[in-house]
Design a protein around this motif. Structure first.
Motif, PDB file in Angstrom:
ATOM      1  N   ASP A 125       0.852  -1.191   0.000  1.00 29.97           N
ATOM      2  CA  ASP A 125       0.000   0.000   0.000  1.00 29.97           C
ATOM      3  C   ASP A 125       0.887   1.240   0.000  1.00 29.97           C
ATOM      4  OD1 ASP A 125      -1.807   2.098   0.579  1.00 29.97           O
ATOM      5  OD2 ASP A 125      -3.120   0.722   1.654  1.00 29.97           O
ATOM      6  N   PRO A 126       0.745   2.128  -1.007  1.00 30.25           N
ATOM      7  CA  PRO A 126       1.635   3.295  -1.077  1.00 30.25           C
ATOM      8  C   PRO A 126       1.290   4.412  -0.098  1.00 30.25           C
ATOM      9  CG  PRO A 126       0.058   3.384  -2.865  1.00 30.25           C
ATOM     10  CD  PRO A 126      -0.169   2.064  -2.171  1.00 30.25           C
ATOM     11  N   TRP A 127       0.076   4.359   0.471  1.00 31.50           N
ATOM     12  CA  TRP A 127      -0.332   5.452   1.359  1.00 31.50           C
ATOM     13  C   TRP A 127       0.143   6.775   0.758  1.00 31.50           C
ATOM     14  CZ3 TRP A 127      -3.867   4.267   4.813  1.00 31.50           C
ATOM     15  CH2 TRP A 127      -3.914   2.961   5.340  1.00 31.50           C
ATOM     16  N   HIS A 128      -0.382   7.077  -0.425  1.00 28.23           N
ATOM     17  CA  HIS A 128       0.198   8.130  -1.247  1.00 28.23           C
ATOM     18  C   HIS A 128      -0.078   9.548  -0.774  1.00 28.23           C
ATOM     19  CE1 HIS A 128      -3.807   7.190  -2.924  1.00 28.23           C
ATOM     20  NE2 HIS A 128      -3.865   8.474  -3.213  1.00 28.23           N
ATOM     21  N   ASN A 133       1.934   8.936   4.720  1.00 31.01           N
ATOM     22  CA  ASN A 133       3.215   8.298   4.371  1.00 31.01           C
ATOM     23  C   ASN A 133       3.811   7.508   5.526  1.00 31.01           C
ATOM     24  OD1 ASN A 133       4.677  10.756   2.056  1.00 31.01           O
ATOM     25  ND2 ASN A 133       2.985   9.335   1.812  1.00 31.01           N
ATOM     26  N   ARG A 136       3.490   3.628   5.765  1.00 25.52           N
ATOM     27  CA  ARG A 136       4.110   2.732   4.790  1.00 25.52           C
ATOM     28  C   ARG A 136       4.903   1.625   5.479  1.00 25.52           C
ATOM     29  NH1 ARG A 136       6.168   7.257   0.356  1.00 25.52           N
ATOM     30  NH2 ARG A 136       4.171   7.381  -0.782  1.00 25.52           N
ATOM     31  N   THR A 160       7.010  -1.544  -6.875  1.00 21.51           N
ATOM     32  CA  THR A 160       5.905  -0.620  -6.642  1.00 21.51           C
ATOM     33  C   THR A 160       5.643   0.184  -7.913  1.00 21.51           C
ATOM     34  OG1 THR A 160       5.059   1.207  -5.284  1.00 21.51           O
ATOM     35  CG2 THR A 160       7.425   1.199  -5.739  1.00 21.51           C
ATOM     36  N   TYR A 165       7.294   6.403  -3.589  1.00 20.74           N
ATOM     37  CA  TYR A 165       7.508   5.313  -2.648  1.00 20.74           C
ATOM     38  C   TYR A 165       8.728   4.504  -3.058  1.00 20.74           C
ATOM     39  CZ  TYR A 165       6.039   1.700   0.754  1.00 20.74           C
ATOM     40  OH  TYR A 165       5.962   0.838   1.815  1.00 20.74           O
TER      41      TYR A 165
END
Length: 221
Positions: A125-128, A133, A136, A160, A165
């Motif tokens: 999950d990039p938690w963009h 962040n 991560r 990814t 990331y």
């Protein structure tokens, strides 16, 4: 889960799922709950661990094409594990086990030190959003527990489709004293053992470039 996934869990979990002693949280692993890979798989073989295995597409393909190796899928979502078991049964796979638990705790508490030959982190999950962040997976702390679980010369493979990331992963692992780069240039070549999944195709359709990384565990001596 769907009815089919519920049935898969009831019927197949005794065969495939490792029961991890829990700490406080439902997906935690109690410190000191270490397993013996030889007892679990019934042999001495290379152990490949995928964290965040999702529905198991990558690890099912790998386990079926590499019967001489042992595989462990780590995932916190029960439905994904159920789907993985269904596909494993249909493919007649015997060298795969699953655990429903947080990946860092599996690496720190369930697996013996220096027991893992390859550790895979594909499309975490990039938690963009900037404010997310910090959630991560790949951090300095994760690098440390990964290094503990990996044998000397073992490989940490990552992929990814989020460039920011990917750069964070690279910065973290470049700074980790236990690892050295397993590639030249900016990015590693695409790992041949990673099949093209629907998730990866979705990222490509959105115009996001897939970036691979590979790091080798330095010798402890």
């Amino acid at each position: 889960m769907t009815d089919g996934q519920e049935r898969a869990w009831a019927d197949l979990a005794p065969r495939y799922v490792l029961e991890a002693p829990r700490d406080e949280a439902a997906t935690s692993v109690r410190p000191g709950a270490v397993i013996s890979p030889r007892d679990v798989w019934g042999r001495d073989a290379a152990l490949i661990v995928e964290v965040g295995s999702g529905q198991g597409h990558a690890i099912i393909h790998a386990a079926s094409s590499r019967p001489e190796d042992d595989f462990l899928a780590v995932e916190v979502f029960t439905a994904g594990l159920a789907r993985t078991m269904l596909n494993a049964e249909q493919a007649g796979i015997e060298n795969l086990r699953l655990v429903e638990a947080n990946a860092p705790e599996v690496l720190a508490h369930l697996l013996p030190a220096a027991s893992v030959t390859e550790l895979w982190v594909f499309f975490p999950d990039p938690w963009h959003k900037n404010k997310h962040n910090k959630r991560r997976l790949v951090t300095a702390e994760f690098a440390s527990v990964a290094a503990t679980a990996l044998r000397d010369g073992g490989v940490l493979r990552l992929a990814t489709d989020w460039e920011q990331y990917a750069r964070q992963m690279r910065d973290v692992l470049d700074a980790a004293p236990e690892f050295t780069r397993g590639f030249e240039g900016d990015w590693a070549d695409r790992f041949d053992g990673r099949i093209l999944t629907a998730f990866e195709r979705k990222g490509a359709r959105a115009g996001r470039e897939i970036r691979d990384l590979a790091y080798v565990r330095r010798s402890r001596t």
